[in-house]
Scaffold this motif. Structure first.
Motif, mmCIF file in Angstrom:
data_model
loop_
_atom_site.group_PDB
_atom_site.id
_atom_site.type_symbol
_atom_site.label_atom_id
_atom_site.label_comp_id
_atom_site.label_asym_id
_atom_site.label_seq_id
_atom_site.Cartn_x
_atom_site.Cartn_y
_atom_site.Cartn_z
ATOM 1 N N PHE A 162 0.834 -1.205 0.000
ATOM 2 C CA PHE A 162 0.000 0.000 0.000
ATOM 3 C C PHE A 162 0.866 1.251 0.000
ATOM 4 N N THR A 163 2.028 1.178 0.638
ATOM 5 C CA THR A 163 2.961 2.302 0.640
ATOM 6 C C THR A 163 3.289 2.697 -0.796
ATOM 7 N N GLU A 164 3.492 1.714 -1.659
ATOM 8 C CA GLU A 164 3.801 1.975 -3.065
ATOM 9 C C GLU A 164 2.614 2.612 -3.787
ATOM 10 N N VAL A 165 1.398 2.243 -3.397
ATOM 11 C CA VAL A 165 0.199 2.826 -4.002
ATOM 12 C C VAL A 165 0.116 4.316 -3.681
ATOM 13 N N LEU A 166 0.551 4.702 -2.484
ATOM 14 C CA LEU A 166 0.465 6.100 -2.059
ATOM 15 C C LEU A 166 1.439 7.030 -2.786
ATOM 16 N N LEU A 167 2.549 6.509 -3.243
ATOM 17 C CA LEU A 167 3.617 7.342 -3.799
ATOM 18 C C LEU A 167 3.160 8.343 -4.858
ATOM 19 N N PRO A 168 2.344 7.961 -5.833
ATOM 20 C CA PRO A 168 1.954 8.946 -6.847
ATOM 21 C C PRO A 168 1.021 10.048 -6.324
ATOM 22 N N PHE A 169 0.442 9.857 -5.161
ATOM 23 C CA PHE A 169 -0.538 10.797 -4.636
ATOM 24 C C PHE A 169 0.056 11.833 -3.680
ATOM 25 N N SER A 170 1.357 11.770 -3.459
ATOM 26 C CA SER A 170 1.964 12.681 -2.493
ATOM 27 C C SER A 170 3.379 13.053 -2.923
ATOM 28 N N GLU A 171 3.762 14.266 -2.593
ATOM 29 C CA GLU A 171 5.142 14.694 -2.819
ATOM 30 C C GLU A 171 6.031 14.330 -1.625
ATOM 31 N N ALA A 172 5.420 13.867 -0.546
ATOM 32 C CA ALA A 172 6.176 13.505 0.658
ATOM 33 C C ALA A 172 7.034 12.268 0.405
ATOM 34 N N HIS A 173 8.113 12.160 1.161
ATOM 35 C CA HIS A 173 8.949 10.960 1.144
ATOM 36 C C HIS A 173 8.238 9.936 2.034
ATOM 37 N N ILE A 174 7.806 8.829 1.451
ATOM 38 C CA ILE A 174 7.030 7.823 2.172
ATOM 39 C C ILE A 174 7.861 6.545 2.285
ATOM 40 N N LYS A 175 7.970 6.015 3.514
ATOM 41 C CA LYS A 175 8.729 4.787 3.749
ATOM 42 C C LYS A 175 7.906 3.820 4.593
ATOM 43 N N PHE A 176 8.089 2.542 4.328
ATOM 44 C CA PHE A 176 7.442 1.495 5.108
ATOM 45 C C PHE A 176 8.467 0.846 6.039
ATOM 46 N N TYR A 177 8.051 0.569 7.264
ATOM 47 C CA TYR A 177 8.882 -0.120 8.250
ATOM 48 C C TYR A 177 8.099 -1.289 8.828
ATOM 49 N N LYS A 178 8.782 -2.385 9.065
ATOM 50 C CA LYS A 178 8.152 -3.515 9.742
ATOM 51 C C LYS A 178 7.967 -3.159 11.214
ATOM 52 N N THR A 179 7.039 -3.837 11.866
ATOM 53 C CA THR A 179 6.720 -3.548 13.265
ATOM 54 C C THR A 179 7.962 -3.537 14.148
ATOM 55 N N GLU A 180 8.856 -4.483 13.927
ATOM 56 C CA GLU A 180 10.060 -4.538 14.754
ATOM 57 C C GLU A 180 11.037 -3.395 14.452
ATOM 58 N N GLU A 181 10.762 -2.610 13.416
ATOM 59 C CA GLU A 181 11.603 -1.463 13.050
ATOM 60 C C GLU A 181 10.965 -0.123 13.429
ATOM 61 N N LYS A 182 9.929 -0.161 14.269
ATOM 62 C CA LYS A 182 9.204 1.081 14.560
ATOM 63 C C LYS A 182 10.072 2.137 15.229
ATOM 64 N N ASP A 183 11.070 1.738 16.002
ATOM 65 C CA ASP A 183 11.978 2.732 16.591
ATOM 66 C C ASP A 183 12.769 3.449 15.498
ATOM 67 N N ASP A 184 13.173 2.700 14.468
ATOM 68 C CA ASP A 184 13.866 3.311 13.330
ATOM 69 C C ASP A 184 12.943 4.288 12.606
ATOM 70 N N ALA A 185 11.678 3.909 12.469
ATOM 71 C CA ALA A 185 10.702 4.777 11.807
ATOM 72 C C ALA A 185 10.532 6.083 12.577
ATOM 73 N N LYS A 186 10.403 5.979 13.887
ATOM 74 C CA LYS A 186 10.258 7.187 14.711
ATOM 75 C C LYS A 186 11.503 8.060 14.618
ATOM 76 N N GLU A 187 12.665 7.436 14.615
ATOM 77 C CA GLU A 187 13.912 8.196 14.503
ATOM 78 C C GLU A 187 13.969 8.932 13.160
ATOM 79 N N TRP A 188 13.586 8.248 12.083
ATOM 80 C CA TRP A 188 13.587 8.859 10.750
ATOM 81 C C TRP A 188 12.605 10.024 10.684
ATOM 82 N N ILE A 189 11.424 9.820 11.226
ATOM 83 C CA ILE A 189 10.388 10.865 11.226
ATOM 84 C C ILE A 189 10.838 12.066 12.060
ATOM 85 N N GLU A 190 11.361 11.804 13.232
ATOM 86 C CA GLU A 190 11.743 12.881 14.143
ATOM 87 C C GLU A 190 13.001 13.616 13.692
#
Length: 120
Positions: free
Chosen positions: A87-115
């Motif tokens: 679904f992350t790939e489906v969103l790409l054409p609809f936004s100029e934002a940088h969109i990334k998917f992380y697995k549940t066990e990588e949520k700390d990495d996701a928060k670090e990237w976002i912050e």
């Protein structure tokens, strides 16, 4: 059901079970307010037991149609199921934002990237 909280220029959202029109109606004002208030906004989305959307909400979710959407710079989606990653790939054409998917066990990495955007 969604739970939303904000910290600085980041909107955090946890999506559980199946989202419906009411969830969408709760989310849009929060995102709109934040995107209007900040020049650069990040959006963290964590999915728990996420089953998707009702049919009427699906297309609304893809085409958010937010004012000042160019202020939305990063979106991190955290989930555990392959279709959520796709679904992350489906969103790409609809936004100029940088969109990334992380697995549940990588949520700390996701928060670090976002912050990281808040600190740049």
């Amino acid at each position: 059901m969604i739970t939303i909280y904000k910290k600085e220029a980041t909107v955090y959202m946890v999506a559980e079970n199946k989202l419906d029109a009411k969830d969408y109606e709760n989310l849009i004002p929060v995102l709109t307010e934040h995107i209007t208030a900040y020049q650069e906004v990040s959006w963290y989305i964590e999915m728990h037991n996420f089953e998707g959307w009702t049919a009427e909400t699906y297309w609304k979710g893809i085409e958010l149609d937010l004012p000042n959407e160019t202020h939305l710079k990063r979106v991190a989606l955290v989930g555990s199921v392959k279709w959520q990653e796709q679904f992350t790939e489906v969103l790409l054409p609809f936004s100029e934002a940088h969109i990334k998917f992380y697995k549940t066990e990588e949520k700390d990495d996701a928060k670090e990237w976002i912050e990281k955007l808040d600190k740049d």
